[in-house]
Design a protein around this motif. Structure first.
Motif, mmCIF file in Angstrom:
data_model
loop_
_atom_site.group_PDB
_atom_site.id
_atom_site.type_symbol
_atom_site.label_atom_id
_atom_site.label_comp_id
_atom_site.label_asym_id
_atom_site.label_seq_id
_atom_site.Cartn_x
_atom_site.Cartn_y
_atom_site.Cartn_z
ATOM 1 N N PHE A 142 0.844 -1.183 0.000
ATOM 2 C CA PHE A 142 0.000 0.000 0.000
ATOM 3 C C PHE A 142 0.888 1.244 0.000
ATOM 4 O O PHE A 142 1.954 1.243 0.610
ATOM 5 N N ALA A 143 0.417 2.290 -0.667
ATOM 6 C CA ALA A 143 1.170 3.536 -0.743
ATOM 7 C C ALA A 143 0.273 4.710 -0.370
ATOM 8 O O ALA A 143 -0.876 4.794 -0.828
ATOM 9 N N SER A 144 0.790 5.612 0.451
ATOM 10 C CA SER A 144 0.047 6.803 0.854
ATOM 11 C C SER A 144 0.166 7.874 -0.223
ATOM 12 O O SER A 144 1.251 8.395 -0.488
ATOM 13 N N MET A 145 -0.950 8.219 -0.817
ATOM 14 C CA MET A 145 -0.945 9.283 -1.821
ATOM 15 C C MET A 145 -1.021 10.664 -1.176
ATOM 16 O O MET A 145 -0.731 11.669 -1.818
ATOM 17 N N TYR A 146 -1.410 10.714 0.111
ATOM 18 C CA TYR A 146 -1.236 11.949 0.883
ATOM 19 C C TYR A 146 0.254 12.282 0.962
ATOM 20 O O TYR A 146 0.683 13.391 0.661
ATOM 21 N N ALA A 147 1.027 11.299 1.457
ATOM 22 C CA ALA A 147 2.452 11.524 1.673
ATOM 23 C C ALA A 147 3.164 11.838 0.366
ATOM 24 O O ALA A 147 4.060 12.683 0.318
#
Length: 298
Positions: A142-147
């Protein structure tokens, strides 16, 4: 915020998994109705951290569906042959073959994506439950698109703000899912290309998230696919660097609930001929993505 922060709310225990993404939730038995106070705490954590992990769950289809439905109406997947009989809200992901046919979607979506981004109103999120998993491999990243958005160079952020990209499931299927049977004309007609903002404002937190990926976007509006592909590759690689990601090693009884509005994910490979994987997924309907510049959102 560091990766070990823990807190309690509404009788639940929350522990942050990584600084960028993910919270493990303790004290919840999802086979039973979740109270309203706990539900709001869960929803708040989901929106802020993009991914929730519930371990040790014994979750028959009915409570899985009912828990998911507390967050909104559920989607029925376009690949109806892989929906659970009598429970079409549950999409089966599995390499298991019975009576000469796969019981679920197999091969795995091994490229980064956000579920149903190719729909005008993509899903809010998905609740993915593990019944069987291999002893090695088969994780989900999973990857944070916020970050990712927060870390973009200012010049690239300005270039993306207000820009739109075309998400196209038919392009994705014909380019990356060639191991599956071709879509029927009826299935193709249900998923025409759609234009989405490259930066998505989260409707509940107001935060900005990168909203595109190499696998599902055919091109940027106003640009050719040939011009678009290198930039899409660059942005996808930037957004999925280790600082922004979490790799989940599954155990039976795990339920992972992720927010498609602020996260991408992908399946990791495993021995599909020598081991078994059986996962049930519900998908919650969402709303139309929009971009509200940060100054306007404040």
């Amino acid at each position: 915020m560091n990766a070990t922060q823990e807190w309690k709310e509404a009788g639940l225990n929350f522990r942050q998994i990584t600084p960028a993404i993910g919270v493990e939730v303790g004290g919840a038995d999802l086979s039973k109705p979740v109270g309203e106070e706990q539900l709001q705490a869960i929803r708040k954590a989901l929106c802020e951290h993009s991914l929730l992990l519930f371990r040790g769950q014994e979750l028959p289809p009915e409570p899985h569906i009912e828990f998911s439905r507390r967050f909104g109406p559920l989607e029925n997947h376009v690949l109806k042959q892989f929906c659970l009989p009598e429970h079409p809200e549950i999409f089966i992901v599995s390499n298991i073959v019975e009576n000469g046919r796969h019981i679920g979607a197999h091969g795995g979506a091994k490229l980064w994506h956000s579920d149903l981004s190719y729909m005008e109103e993509p899903s809010l999120g998905s609740a993915f439950y593990c019944l069987e998993c291999p002893s090695e491999g088969g994780e989900t990243e999973f990857a944070s698109m916020y970050a990712a958005y927060d870390a973009l160079p200012e010049e690239r952020r300005r270039w993306l703000d207000g820009r739109r990209a075309v998400h196209d499931y038919n392009y994705h299927y014909e380019t990356f899912l060639t191991h599956r049977p071709p879509l029927t004309e009826e299935q193709k007609a249900k998923v025409p290309p759609v234009s989405q903002p490259c930066v998505r404002t989260h409707p509940e937190t107001g935060r900005q998230a990168l909203y595109l990926c190499y696998a599902l976007v055919s091109h940027f509006e106003g640009m050719s696919p040939e011009e678009s592909r290198p930039i899409l590759k660059e942005l996808t690689e930037f957004a999925t660097q280790p600082a922004f990601t979490y790799r989940h090693a599954w155990k039976p009884g795990d339920l992972v609930f992720w927010d498609n509005r602020s996260a991408m994910h992908r399946a990791c490979p495993f021995d599909e001929k020598g081991s078994r994987r059986l996962m049930y997924r519900t998908t919650i309907k969402g709303d139309r993505p929009f971009h509200r510049p940060a100054a306007a959102a404040a």
